[in-house]
Design a protein around this motif. Sequence first.
Motif, PDB file in Angstrom:
ATOM      1  N   HIS A  89      -6.813  -7.073  -4.629  1.00 47.45           N
ATOM      2  CA  HIS A  89      -6.518  -7.747  -3.391  1.00 47.45           C
ATOM      3  C   HIS A  89      -6.792  -9.167  -3.378  1.00 47.45           C
ATOM      4  CE1 HIS A  89      -4.845  -3.991  -2.049  1.00 47.45           C
ATOM      5  NE2 HIS A  89      -5.961  -3.404  -1.380  1.00 47.45           N
ATOM      6  N   GLU A 101      -8.342  -2.356  -8.544  1.00 47.79           N
ATOM      7  CA  GLU A 101      -9.065  -2.905  -7.383  1.00 47.79           C
ATOM      8  C   GLU A 101     -10.478  -3.258  -8.282  1.00 47.79           C
ATOM      9  OE1 GLU A 101      -8.387  -4.319  -5.121  1.00 47.79           O
ATOM     10  OE2 GLU A 101      -6.162  -3.374  -4.697  1.00 47.79           O
ATOM     11  N   ASN A 112       0.721  -1.150  -0.069  1.00 46.73           N
ATOM     12  CA  ASN A 112      -0.058  -0.185   0.094  1.00 46.73           C
ATOM     13  C   ASN A 112       0.938   1.314   0.095  1.00 46.73           C
ATOM     14  OD1 ASN A 112      -2.341  -1.277  -0.224  1.00 46.73           O
ATOM     15  ND2 ASN A 112      -3.065  -0.753   2.025  1.00 46.73           N
ATOM     16  N   ASP A 133      -5.193  -5.442   1.953  1.00 47.30           N
ATOM     17  CA  ASP A 133      -4.345  -5.813   1.076  1.00 47.30           C
ATOM     18  C   ASP A 133      -4.003  -7.100   1.128  1.00 47.30           C
ATOM     19  OD1 ASP A 133      -2.169  -5.946   2.918  1.00 47.30           O
ATOM     20  OD2 ASP A 133      -2.231  -3.803   2.777  1.00 47.30           O
TER      21      ASP A 133
END
Length: 540
Positions: free
Chosen positions: A216, A187, A36, A474
């Motif tokens: 993720h 994402e 991240n 994550d």
Amino acid sequence: MIRIENISKQNSHRLLFIEASAALNKGEKIGLVGPNGAGKTTLFRMITGSEIPDEGQVSVDKGVSIGYFNQDVGEMSGHSAVAEVMNGAGPVSEVAAELRELEAAMVDPDRMDEMDSIIERYGEVQARYEELDGYALEGRAREVLSGLSFSQSMMDGDVGALSGGWKMRVALARILLMRPDVMLLDEPSNHLDIESLIWLEEFLKTYDGALLMTSHDREFMNRIVTKIIEIDGGSLNSYSGDYEFYEGQRAQNEKQQQAQFERQQAMLAKEIKFIERFKARASHAAQVQSRVKKLDKIERVEPPRRRQTVAFEFQPAPRSGEDVVNLKNVHKRYGDRVIYEGLDFMIRRKERWCIMGINGAGKSTLLKLVAGDSSPDEGTVTLGASVKMGYFAQHAMDILDGDMTIFETLEHNFPKAGQGSLRALAGCFGFSGDDIEKRCRVLSGGEKARLVMAIMLFDPPNLLVLDEPTNHLDLDTKEMLIKALADYEGTMLFVSHDRHFLGALSNRVLELSNEGVHRYDGGYTEYVARTGHEAPGVGG
């Protein structure tokens, strides 16, 4: 098609990229990975031209169309979901809007005197709409929305009335319908249920353009990508293969680098010892000098950059009785919708039930009933002896006090715990150093989820009820959570769309379907093998 050449980029005080290069070629499907804050979204923004690198350049071949999906969907209202999706398809949507206006004008009694010109214009616009394949486009838009689990009424209803998660799906559908030469998906798997995920997986596998995406969800990534670009300490490293191959490769590279580093350190120590020992002796002066020169010229091997993932270990949970939860003859309805009619369900100690079922089958309702967040219309829900429950709900994040810092929140929940153990707890869940002074109101969804989970697991319950616990986590935090829960001694009941999480942690499956309730002994992996499908309502 897209070349990233020697780019450097600094965001406020953070150096994100240092002379980094990579390329995206025709038809490639690439997963973009990195911790991240490493700069994944910044890279997407540089490719679309909304940010520019401080040095170097990002070049896109002439005529290449790019569709970019990110979490910031902007304002949507005043259109139906179908119209909103078609709006992304360029000129055809303007023609469709004019068609709708003319259709309204045709039935407007106040405009009877202009009817001839309206009808004439309608004929022209309709011909143009057909020429642009507009009718087929609407069919395709509905197909994409249906794949993302929209019902007909949701497709035709005002998009402004949808929740944030459903608006995300509309924004995603817009890019999928557009079928650009290159898709950048940041994402895309975040707000999807397992059925939509599996549909999207198939769609992206057959999509013939190039794809660069972050996710993720390792299972999802594994099945789509054939190459990984990793952002690591300012560089872009490319690996050919899926996510699993990349993980193995990275571990191997780290091992080799560590061994090289250790060999070089031993050699340097020996040289330095020789220099120290003989530097005062005139007889060895020449030798000492040549060794000092040699040392200066040696290119130093860096130790591998360790990814900071901390393992979290449970305190042993107090033991509960053998019967943990008992639902007897439970009836539940919302308005006209019947969710359960006479459900009987018993959960015993150490069982880990994952609940499968299509949208609206009552998965979250079941968790709410067990957690006491909702009560049955008829029947009983009884918790067994000595059951201590931890409940992670979709709205769990709303209970955090925005004015408190992370550390104050932990102290408030555990006034008797020492500072050291609370700092260690924060570290396990990815809050290190100054992070713990952040106020809760500025935390991202992922950070809030991690904090709520830290609070829930510090003084462990013996029954965990988890509703989509990995939604905002994550890959590294998710991995840490799976490892911690694998060693957890208590009982679990959970809903998740993450197949890696389902496979690693369940030992029982409860499937809710229109035909009734089915129980499967054995976990999610056995369930897939036995039923031939990964989720109810999805073909095997």
